[in-house]
Design a protein around this motif. Sequence first.
Motif, PDB file in Angstrom:
ATOM      1  N   VAL A  17      76.803 -25.594  72.616  1.00 43.58           N
ATOM      2  CA  VAL A  17      76.686 -24.284  71.983  1.00 43.58           C
ATOM      3  C   VAL A  17      75.893 -24.457  70.690  1.00 43.58           C
ATOM      4  CG1 VAL A  17      77.943 -22.331  71.001  1.00 43.58           C
ATOM      5  CG2 VAL A  17      78.860 -23.519  73.002  1.00 43.58           C
ATOM      6  N   ASP A  18      74.613 -24.108  70.753  1.00 44.14           N
ATOM      7  CA  ASP A  18      73.748 -24.219  69.569  1.00 44.14           C
ATOM      8  C   ASP A  18      73.463 -22.813  69.024  1.00 44.14           C
ATOM      9  OD1 ASP A  18      72.030 -23.168  71.434  1.00 44.14           O
ATOM     10  OD2 ASP A  18      70.803 -24.974  71.630  1.00 44.14           O
ATOM     11  N   ASP A  19      72.576 -22.734  68.046  1.00 45.15           N
ATOM     12  CA  ASP A  19      72.295 -21.434  67.424  1.00 45.15           C
ATOM     13  C   ASP A  19      71.742 -20.429  68.426  1.00 45.15           C
ATOM     14  OD1 ASP A  19      73.224 -22.220  64.984  1.00 45.15           O
ATOM     15  OD2 ASP A  19      71.255 -22.683  64.125  1.00 45.15           O
ATOM     16  N   ALA A  20      70.944 -20.908  69.381  1.00 48.40           N
ATOM     17  CA  ALA A  20      70.377 -20.000  70.387  1.00 48.40           C
ATOM     18  C   ALA A  20      71.496 -19.388  71.231  1.00 48.40           C
ATOM     19  CB  ALA A  20      69.388 -20.760  71.276  1.00 48.40           C
ATOM     20  N   VAL A  21      72.472 -20.200  71.620  1.00 44.87           N
ATOM     21  CA  VAL A  21      73.601 -19.695  72.413  1.00 44.87           C
ATOM     22  C   VAL A  21      74.452 -18.743  71.565  1.00 44.87           C
ATOM     23  CG1 VAL A  21      75.755 -20.334  73.597  1.00 44.87           C
ATOM     24  CG2 VAL A  21      73.663 -21.652  74.018  1.00 44.87           C
ATOM     25  N   ARG A  22      74.651 -19.088  70.281  1.00 43.12           N
ATOM     26  CA  ARG A  22      75.429 -18.206  69.398  1.00 43.12           C
ATOM     27  C   ARG A  22      74.736 -16.850  69.223  1.00 43.12           C
ATOM     28  NH1 ARG A  22      77.716 -22.920  67.189  1.00 43.12           N
ATOM     29  NH2 ARG A  22      75.783 -23.548  66.177  1.00 43.12           N
TER      30      ARG A  22
END
Length: 174
Positions: free
Chosen positions: A24-29
């Motif tokens: 879960v990285d910034d793109a997923v967040r």
Amino acid sequence: MSKLEIIIVPDPVLKETAYAVDRVDDAVRTQMDNMLETMYEAPGIGLAANQVNMLNRVLVIDITRRAEEEGEPNPICMANPEVIWESEQFSVMEEGCLSIPQQYAEVQRPAIVRVKYLDYEGKEVELEADGLLSHCVQHEIDHLNGVLFVDYLSSLKRNMILRKVEKLKKQEVL
Ligand code: NI
């Protein structure tokens, strides 16, 4: 945050199996934030990636914003959700779906499930769900496997519902 377009049946993306996220990285967040905004605005209580034309295993839920009941928001964001236990008892509840607008039918599912997933921070957590939350989690995980609630109905009932949505589309109600 930005609102996403919700995909309506029939669309092949709703039949696809979504792929696991690495982390879960910034793109997923950002995706989770946008999906929550889209879900609240619809309004709905759950939304899976397939429904916004994305194919990773991400879903969002908030059962506190049900119909006119206004509660404190309690968003649940899941990546790579997995049912790790289900009860032998079943529960029947009326379900609807933002991808099958204005249609509802009773669906039978395991009454209680335990789900393992990565949360908004990317931490692995477990959740035991019953009642509406249980139905909602199972319904959204189904989406990630290309399964819709109408797939549990007889083909007669399913086709009736899909035809009604087709008609609504033609009337440009949707
Ligand atoms: Ni749905």
